[in-house]
Structure formats: structure tokens, C-alpha cells
Design an enzyme around this catalytic site. Structure first.
Site, PDB file in Angstrom:
ATOM      1  N   GLN A 150      27.542 -25.793   3.798  1.00  0.00           N
ATOM      2  CA  GLN A 150      27.162 -26.610   4.964  1.00  0.00           C
ATOM      3  C   GLN A 150      26.494 -25.740   6.015  1.00  0.00           C
ATOM      4  O   GLN A 150      25.485 -26.083   6.600  1.00  0.00           O
ATOM      5  CB  GLN A 150      28.395 -27.260   5.585  1.00  0.00           C
ATOM      6  CG  GLN A 150      29.089 -28.259   4.717  1.00  0.00           C
ATOM      7  CD  GLN A 150      30.334 -28.830   5.385  1.00  0.00           C
ATOM      8  OE1 GLN A 150      30.506 -28.743   6.599  1.00  0.00           O
ATOM      9  NE2 GLN A 150      31.202 -29.416   4.591  1.00  0.00           N
ATOM     10  N   GLY A 151      27.148 -24.616   6.245  1.00  0.00           N
ATOM     11  CA  GLY A 151      26.629 -23.691   7.245  1.00  0.00           C
ATOM     12  C   GLY A 151      25.306 -23.154   6.748  1.00  0.00           C
ATOM     13  O   GLY A 151      24.945 -23.337   5.584  1.00  0.00           O
ATOM     14  N   GLU A 186      27.283 -13.765  -4.637  1.00  0.00           N
ATOM     15  CA  GLU A 186      28.700 -13.561  -4.296  1.00  0.00           C
ATOM     16  C   GLU A 186      29.454 -12.738  -5.335  1.00  0.00           C
ATOM     17  O   GLU A 186      30.427 -12.056  -4.997  1.00  0.00           O
ATOM     18  CB  GLU A 186      29.392 -14.924  -4.103  1.00  0.00           C
ATOM     19  CG  GLU A 186      30.801 -14.779  -3.534  1.00  0.00           C
ATOM     20  CD  GLU A 186      31.469 -16.113  -3.225  1.00  0.00           C
ATOM     21  OE1 GLU A 186      30.775 -17.157  -3.230  1.00  0.00           O
ATOM     22  OE2 GLU A 186      32.683 -16.100  -2.964  1.00  0.00           O
ATOM     23  N   GLU A 209      27.401 -19.461  15.323  1.00  0.00           N
ATOM     24  CA  GLU A 209      28.663 -19.475  14.575  1.00  0.00           C
ATOM     25  C   GLU A 209      29.452 -18.233  14.968  1.00  0.00           C
ATOM     26  O   GLU A 209      28.957 -17.374  15.707  1.00  0.00           O
ATOM     27  CB  GLU A 209      28.398 -19.525  13.055  1.00  0.00           C
ATOM     28  CG  GLU A 209      27.845 -20.876  12.620  1.00  0.00           C
ATOM     29  CD  GLU A 209      27.566 -20.982  11.125  1.00  0.00           C
ATOM     30  OE1 GLU A 209      27.732 -19.992  10.393  1.00  0.00           O
ATOM     31  OE2 GLU A 209      27.162 -22.070  10.709  1.00  0.00           O
ATOM     32  N   HIS A 262      38.512 -19.484   5.098  1.00  0.00           N
ATOM     33  CA  HIS A 262      37.849 -20.263   6.154  1.00  0.00           C
ATOM     34  C   HIS A 262      38.942 -20.959   6.958  1.00  0.00           C
ATOM     35  O   HIS A 262      39.863 -21.528   6.383  1.00  0.00           O
ATOM     36  CB  HIS A 262      36.902 -21.298   5.527  1.00  0.00           C
ATOM     37  CG  HIS A 262      35.889 -21.807   6.500  1.00  0.00           C
ATOM     38  ND1 HIS A 262      36.229 -22.618   7.555  1.00  0.00           N
ATOM     39  CD2 HIS A 262      34.554 -21.603   6.596  1.00  0.00           C
ATOM     40  CE1 HIS A 262      35.125 -22.901   8.250  1.00  0.00           C
ATOM     41  NE2 HIS A 262      34.097 -22.277   7.691  1.00  0.00           N
ATOM     42  N   ARG A 310      32.954 -11.217   6.095  1.00  0.00           N
ATOM     43  CA  ARG A 310      31.533 -11.591   6.129  1.00  0.00           C
ATOM     44  C   ARG A 310      31.193 -12.347   7.408  1.00  0.00           C
ATOM     45  O   ARG A 310      31.911 -13.259   7.828  1.00  0.00           O
ATOM     46  CB  ARG A 310      31.211 -12.483   4.933  1.00  0.00           C
ATOM     47  CG  ARG A 310      29.797 -13.009   4.913  1.00  0.00           C
ATOM     48  CD  ARG A 310      29.555 -13.847   3.688  1.00  0.00           C
ATOM     49  NE  ARG A 310      30.445 -14.981   3.644  1.00  0.00           N
ATOM     50  CZ  ARG A 310      30.152 -16.190   4.123  1.00  0.00           C
ATOM     51  NH1 ARG A 310      28.979 -16.428   4.673  1.00  0.00           N
ATOM     52  NH2 ARG A 310      31.020 -17.161   4.034  1.00  0.00           N
ATOM     53  N   GLY A 321      23.351 -21.295  -9.402  1.00  0.00           N
ATOM     54  CA  GLY A 321      23.357 -21.518  -7.956  1.00  0.00           C
ATOM     55  C   GLY A 321      22.123 -20.881  -7.320  1.00  0.00           C
ATOM     56  O   GLY A 321      21.109 -20.640  -8.013  1.00  0.00           O
ATOM     57  N   LEU A 322      22.213 -20.582  -6.031  1.00  0.00           N
ATOM     58  CA  LEU A 322      21.007 -20.117  -5.334  1.00  0.00           C
ATOM     59  C   LEU A 322      20.543 -18.741  -5.822  1.00  0.00           C
ATOM     60  O   LEU A 322      19.341 -18.547  -6.068  1.00  0.00           O
ATOM     61  CB  LEU A 322      21.264 -20.085  -3.822  1.00  0.00           C
ATOM     62  CG  LEU A 322      20.031 -19.777  -2.980  1.00  0.00           C
ATOM     63  CD1 LEU A 322      18.925 -20.809  -3.210  1.00  0.00           C
ATOM     64  CD2 LEU A 322      20.389 -19.714  -1.499  1.00  0.00           C
ATOM     65  N   HIS A 324      37.526 -19.015   0.702  1.00  0.00           N
ATOM     66  CA  HIS A 324      36.157 -19.508   0.897  1.00  0.00           C
ATOM     67  C   HIS A 324      35.115 -18.587   0.281  1.00  0.00           C
ATOM     68  O   HIS A 324      34.140 -19.053  -0.301  1.00  0.00           O
ATOM     69  CB  HIS A 324      35.932 -19.632   2.403  1.00  0.00           C
ATOM     70  CG  HIS A 324      34.584 -20.148   2.805  1.00  0.00           C
ATOM     71  ND1 HIS A 324      34.138 -21.395   2.448  1.00  0.00           N
ATOM     72  CD2 HIS A 324      33.593 -19.591   3.559  1.00  0.00           C
ATOM     73  CE1 HIS A 324      32.914 -21.592   2.945  1.00  0.00           C
ATOM     74  NE2 HIS A 324      32.563 -20.498   3.607  1.00  0.00           N
ATOM     75  N   ARG A 345      35.953 -14.896  11.718  1.00  0.00           N
ATOM     76  CA  ARG A 345      36.612 -15.889  10.877  1.00  0.00           C
ATOM     77  C   ARG A 345      38.032 -15.471  10.499  1.00  0.00           C
ATOM     78  O   ARG A 345      38.931 -16.292  10.405  1.00  0.00           O
ATOM     79  CB  ARG A 345      35.766 -16.051   9.618  1.00  0.00           C
ATOM     80  CG  ARG A 345      35.827 -17.396   9.037  1.00  0.00           C
ATOM     81  CD  ARG A 345      34.761 -17.559   7.995  1.00  0.00           C
ATOM     82  NE  ARG A 345      33.633 -18.273   8.511  1.00  0.00           N
ATOM     83  CZ  ARG A 345      32.581 -18.614   7.763  1.00  0.00           C
ATOM     84  NH1 ARG A 345      32.529 -18.269   6.502  1.00  0.00           N
ATOM     85  NH2 ARG A 345      31.590 -19.286   8.288  1.00  0.00           N
ATOM     86  N   SER A 385      26.607 -22.754  -3.688  1.00  0.00           N
ATOM     87  CA  SER A 385      25.404 -22.833  -2.838  1.00  0.00           C
ATOM     88  C   SER A 385      25.103 -24.286  -2.476  1.00  0.00           C
ATOM     89  O   SER A 385      24.743 -24.599  -1.341  1.00  0.00           O
ATOM     90  CB  SER A 385      24.179 -22.280  -3.555  1.00  0.00           C
ATOM     91  OG  SER A 385      24.470 -21.127  -4.262  1.00  0.00           O
TER      92      SER A 385
HETATM   93  C1  SIN Z   1      30.538 -22.887   7.378  1.00  0.00           C
HETATM   94  O1  SIN Z   1      29.685 -23.756   7.415  1.00  0.00           O
HETATM   95  O2  SIN Z   1      31.447 -22.796   8.176  1.00  0.00           O
HETATM   96  C2  SIN Z   1      30.467 -21.900   6.268  1.00  0.00           C
HETATM   97  C3  SIN Z   1      29.271 -21.083   6.371  1.00  0.00           C
HETATM   98  C4  SIN Z   1      29.481 -19.770   5.719  1.00  0.00           C
HETATM   99  O3  SIN Z   1      30.443 -19.621   4.974  1.00  0.00           O
HETATM  100  O4  SIN Z   1      28.703 -18.856   5.993  1.00  0.00           O
END
Ligand code: SIN
Length: 560
Positions: free
Chosen positions: A51-52, A389, A118, A263, A400, A18-19, A365, A308, A47
């Protein structure tokens, strides 16, 4: 990329594509040769699905200090402030590096990046690429850069154990043979990749059985999280905590595993991993409502953009009361263009996100806890590093802050590189620091491939008893059931990590951030700044408290 057979000895062995793993392999390849071991193609990583975006104080009126304050506030008393300060201070530099690699962050007509909002961020500081496909775009750019590195050798496969020498140092990994069908699908994905020929050669040799990769300087775990241990998760299959189990069996302490981020807005349709409805939708005006259209967060000062954990519990409470929870996106301007992945997914399953309220559920999540590590990935076990992670650095505390995780992957990969660059910079260091290729007489146990029955049992147990709301009685049941499962499946990473999560959740008799216990619903002020540490013992996982900021063995058990 040369076409020679993959060798058994490398300067660095990085596990996870991954990243974090890809960026680490890219930078470490400037210091020596690297084996990059991955059990799935990059598309199988968390990764890729992110989306976020990436949080960085690059907008007018924002500073790394304000970003750090927001991170600390979300972390609810469990962040390690020095780690947070460094993470947020390095964020603008990470953005510059990604721009230089060719990542095209979404920008306005003036060419300036469009900064999103966010939950719990007091400033607009979230960079996106491709709307809601940020992880995919960033990972693709890093992989592209990696494909031009001549001394990175890809090894597809599952790591069955870490090699530990008689002095307790980690000297590499043992890669298990990989099933033919997995190799075939990985080959397909690799078809466009300049590493494909070498990966093929590695596969041929892997089919023959185990393969030991010796790491002269460092073995780096970048294996991601464990969301798939819960019945509802936004994580792709494969996020089952193997890296945590590997480190744990090799003697590395795990920290704060009770802190699992749920999430609040996973799409509640279909089987398998839940599709994520990114928090950026709420930043752009979407609202959580029940079936009568009543807002779920009406009473919270930050409304739908509360932290969150708060939002996830509101959704969970509504569902537990027999109500429904929906994300109403009708207030999001230009949704199809701004959130193309969400739009395409919803349309494909017959929903119109512009008009239809979208049914949501909380879902596991992100794991805030992990292998105790410094920001450079050092774990306290010589030779073993953990980044991304799988690591616990104290950057995320009990909850987080959104969009800090892609950032953490890149900052840690860079810090790991700088740590080795500095160490190898002195005369004779390459010889004096190299670890001999010995294995201990009694190597740690090998982990078996995920057993689907064991995984299904773990998913049900964790979702029921260690999910959004926990309690003494449920945790006790889960401990007993997992103890029994461990006898049937002694080599299951899923069972091993699930036990550690439940032990930590049972041990921490307070509610803080994402860890909510209905039987002790308030934070215990005495536990602010106090981490849990789990280590293996003959009796099973042993939990203790720690106030150390850097990795160290746990302190003696103080209550049981
Ligand atoms: C999201 O796009 O809601 C997730 C982003 C994240 O977990 O930081």
C-alpha cells in the site's frame, strides 16, 4: 511471445513473479532469453499488496543525501553505507522509468506528484499510485511491459532445489510438479495475459514431473520474504522463505535473519494474513490510541511517526499490558478518496474508518536479513543472484525505512541487468561465461511443498518466542522445538528458515532496531556494523559474525 514449447536451457532463470523478479526479467530479456518461474500469479506477491509507496528524493528541498541519512538513522548502525548511497541516488531515475512505463503517481491539481510522509522520513518523499494501491499499480505497469518481451518464458511452478555443479556453481533450478488446483487458478489469472499459451505448455510438461531449467549465465532468486512464518503477518500466503532455504541449502550464507520488521498497524480482525493499515495514514494525521483514547506515542519526540520498530513495540506493550490499541483515523482528511483500499476493506467487514477506531496489532511485515548479496544481486556463489526482499544488501540495516523496499526491488533489478550487460559486452563473453548444464553428483536436498502442520507449528513458535519482544529463555525453547521439528520435517523450507531466524536472534545478545531482547535491552556498541552470518553444517545452522560489506563466507564462530 512465440508459441513454441518452453525450452530447458535459458540465458537467465528468474525465480519469483513479484516486482523484483518481473523487473529483472524485463531488463535481462534485453540480453538473452529468460525463464520466469513463479509459484503464484503476480497477485500473490507482496509487491502487489504494497500500500505504502516508493521513497525517492524528488521534492523541493530534498536530496538523495538526506534520504540516505534517514535510511541510515532508521537502520540503527547496521546499514552498509555504500549500498544506501547508491539506492537513494538511483531513486529519482527509477521514478522517471516508471513514469515512462505509464505509472500515474498521485498528483495535485498542478500535476506535481503528491509526496507523502511516513515514519522516520524528514522530508515528504513518498510517491503513491491509486492512493494506497501503489504496489499493484507499479507491478501492473512492469508486467504490462514484460508481456511485450518476446523472449520471456513463463514457467508456473515451485522450485524444489537449485542445481549445483561439482565446482559449487549454481547452474539452474529444478521445478517440481504443481498441484492441479493451483495451476487452474493460475490459468484463470493468466487469461488476460499474452504469456498464457506458453504458461499452459509449461504446465502440461510440469504435470508430468520435475523439470530442470538450466541457466547459462545466472539463476536469480526474487522470491520475497518470510512473513508468513509468524502467526501474525501482513504478507500473503506463500511468503514462507523458500528462496532463503534454496540458497542456504546450495551453500549461500544468510545474513541478519534476526531482523524482522513488525508493522505496528495491522488490522486485528479476522483470520489469515492481517490487512495492513498503511503507515501513510499516520502521515496523513491518524493517531494510535488505547481504549481510553490516550495517545500511545505521546512521549516520543516523533510521536506516531517514530521509526517502525519503536511504534510496533509501543503497540505490543499496550496489548501485553491487557490494554487495547486502536488507530484513530478521524483526523485524516478525505480518507475514502485518499485510501480507497483501506476504506473498502474496512467497510466490507463492517467498520467505518472515518469514525470507528480501528483495532490494531503488530504483524511480521518485512525481512531485513536475507541471502548475502551485493546491490547487483551477486551472492558470492558463482551463478547465483538474489534481489529484492530475499536478499540482504545492507540497505535496511536493523530497521527498514518505510517505502524503501519497492525502490530496492527496482534498483537491484537494474543493477543486475547492468552487471550482466557489462559482462556480456566483450567479445567471446557469451561463450566463455556460459555455465555447463551439469548437476553435482550429490545435489542439495529438495524442499517439499509447505506442510500445513509444520507451518502452523512454526508460526506459533516464532510469534511466541521470536516476535516483537524476544528473550533468552523463549529463544532457547524455540531452538529446541525447531530442532525436533527439523527431524520430523527435514525438507520443510519453513522449518529450515525458522531455525535460522531463531539461531540468529539467540546469537545476537543485544537490542538493535527491530531485534529487541528483553534480557539485553540496550544496543551493544561493539556490534554496530557487525552482521550475523548463518551457514549450514552437519550440526545444524552455524552462526558467526561478519564485518564484510560484500558477500563472503562467515568468519569462525566466536560465541555459542
Ligand atoms: C505501509 O504502507 O505502511 C507499508 C509500506 C512499507 O512497508 O514500506
Amino acid at each position: 511471445m512465440n508459441g513454441e514449447m518452453v525450452r530447458d536451457t535459458f540465458d537467465f532463470v528468474v525465480v519469483g513473479g513479484g516486482l523484483a523478479g518481473s523487473a529483472a526479467a524485463y531488463w535481462l530479456s534485453q540480453l538473452g532469453d529468460v525463464a520466469l518461474v513463479a509459484k503464484t500469479p503476480p497477485e500473490g506477491s507482496n509487491s502487489h499488496h504494497a500500500q505504502g509507496g516508493l521513497a525517492a528524493a524528488v521534492g523541493a528541498g530534498d536530496t538523495p543525501e538526506v534520504h540516505a541519512e534517514d535510511t541510515l538513522a532508521a537502520g540503527a548502525g547496521l546499514c552498509h553505507p555504500e549500498a544506501v548511497t547508491r539506492l537513494t541516488a538511483r531513486a529519482p531515475e527509477v521514478v522517471r522509468w516508471l513514469l515512462a512505463l505509464g505509472v500515474r503517481f498521485d498528483a495535485g491539481a498542478d500535476g506535481q506528484p503528491l509526496l507523502g510522509l511516513e515514519g522516520a522520513h524528514r522530508r515528504r518523499r513518498i510517491l503513491h499510485a491509486g492512493g494506497d494501491a501503489t504496489g499493484r499499480h507499479i507491478l501492473a505497469a512492469v508486467r504490462q511491459a514484460l508481456s511485450a518481451c518476446p523472449n520471456v518464458h513463463r514457467v508456473p511452478g515451485r522450485v524444489a532445489r537449485l542445481s549445483v555443479d561439482a565446482a559449487g556453481r549454481v547452474t539452474g533450478v529444478v521445478v517440481a510438479a504443481q498441484a492441479r488446483d493451483r495451476l487452474a487458478s493460475q490459468r484463470e489469472t493468466d487469461a488476460q495475459d499474452t504469456h498464457a499459451q506458453e504458461a499452459d505448455e509449461a504446465s502440461d510438461s510440469l504435470r508430468a514431473g520435475r523439470r530442470r531449467l538450466h541457466a547459462r549465465f545466472a539463476t536469480v532468486l526474487a522470491t520475497g520474504g518470510a512473513g508468513q512464518l509468524f502467526a501474525r503477518s501482513t504478507n500473503p500466503p506463500g511468503a514462507c522463505g523458500e528462496g532463503l532455504a534454496l540458497a542456504y541449502l546450495a551453500g549461500a550464507p544468510l545474513r541478519n535473519l534476526e531482523f524482522v520488521q513488525f508493522h505496528p498497524t495491522a488490522l486485528a480482525t479476522g483470520a489469515g494474513p492481517c490487512f495492513l493499515l498503511t503507515e501513510a495514514l499516520r502521515g496523513a494525521g491518524a493517531r494510535l490510541r488505547d481504549e481510553r483514547g490516550e495517545p500511545l506515542l505521546a512521549n516520543h519526540p516523533l510521536g506516531d511517526l517514530a521509526t517502525r520498530d519503536v511504534v510496533a513495540r509501543s503497540v505490543f506493550a499496550a496489548l501485553s499490558e491487557g490494554r487495547r490499541a486502536y488507530l484513530d483515523c478521524s483526523g485524516v482528511e478525505n480518507l475514502p478518496a485518499r485510501f480507497p483500499s483501506v476504506y473498502a476493506h474496512c467497510r466490507a467487514i463492517g467498520l467505518d474508518p472515518v469514525h470507528d477506531p480501528l483495532p490494531v496489532t503488530p504483524a511480521a511485515h518485512f525481512l531485513m536479513g536475507g541471502v548475502a548479496a551485493a546491490l547487483s544481486g551477486e551472492t558470492g556463489i558463482p551463478g547465483l543472484y538474489a534481489i529484492g526482499e530475499v536478499a540482504h544488501t545492507g540497505c535496511h540495516g536493523a530497521n527498514r525505512l518505510a517505502s524503501n523496499s519497492l525502490l530496492e526491488c527496482l534498483v537491484m533489478a537494474r543493477e543486475l541487468y547492468e552487471h550482466w550487460r557489462d559482462r556480456l559486452n566483450t567479445a567471446g563473453a557469451r561463450r566463455s561465461l556460459a555455465l555447463p548444464a551439469e548437476d553435482a553428483k550429490d545435489p542439495p536436498r529438495e524442499l517439499a511443498a509447505d506442510d500445513s502442520a509444520a507451518l502452523a507449528a512454526v508460526q506459533t513458535l516464532l510469534w511466541q518466542h521470536a516476535g516483537v519482544v524476544r528473550g533468552e529463555q523463549g529463544l532457547r525453547q524455540a531452538r529446541r522445538a525447531l530442532g525436533e521439528l527439523a527431524e520430523v520435517y527435514p525438507d520443510s523450507a519453513a522449518v529450515c528458515v525458522a531455525r535460522a531466524i531463531v539461531e540468529a536472534a539467540w546469537f545476537r545478545r543485544e537490542s538493535r532496531g527491530a531485534h529487541f531482547r528483553a534480557d539485553c535491552p540496550l544496543p551493544d556498541p561493539a556490534l554496530a556494523g557487525v552482521d550475523t552470518v548463518i551457514q549450514p553444517s552437519a550440526q545444524g545452522p552455524q552462526v558467526s559474525w561478519s564485518t564484510e560489506t560484500l558477500p563472503s563466507p562467515g568468519q569462525p564462530l566466536v560465541h555459542a
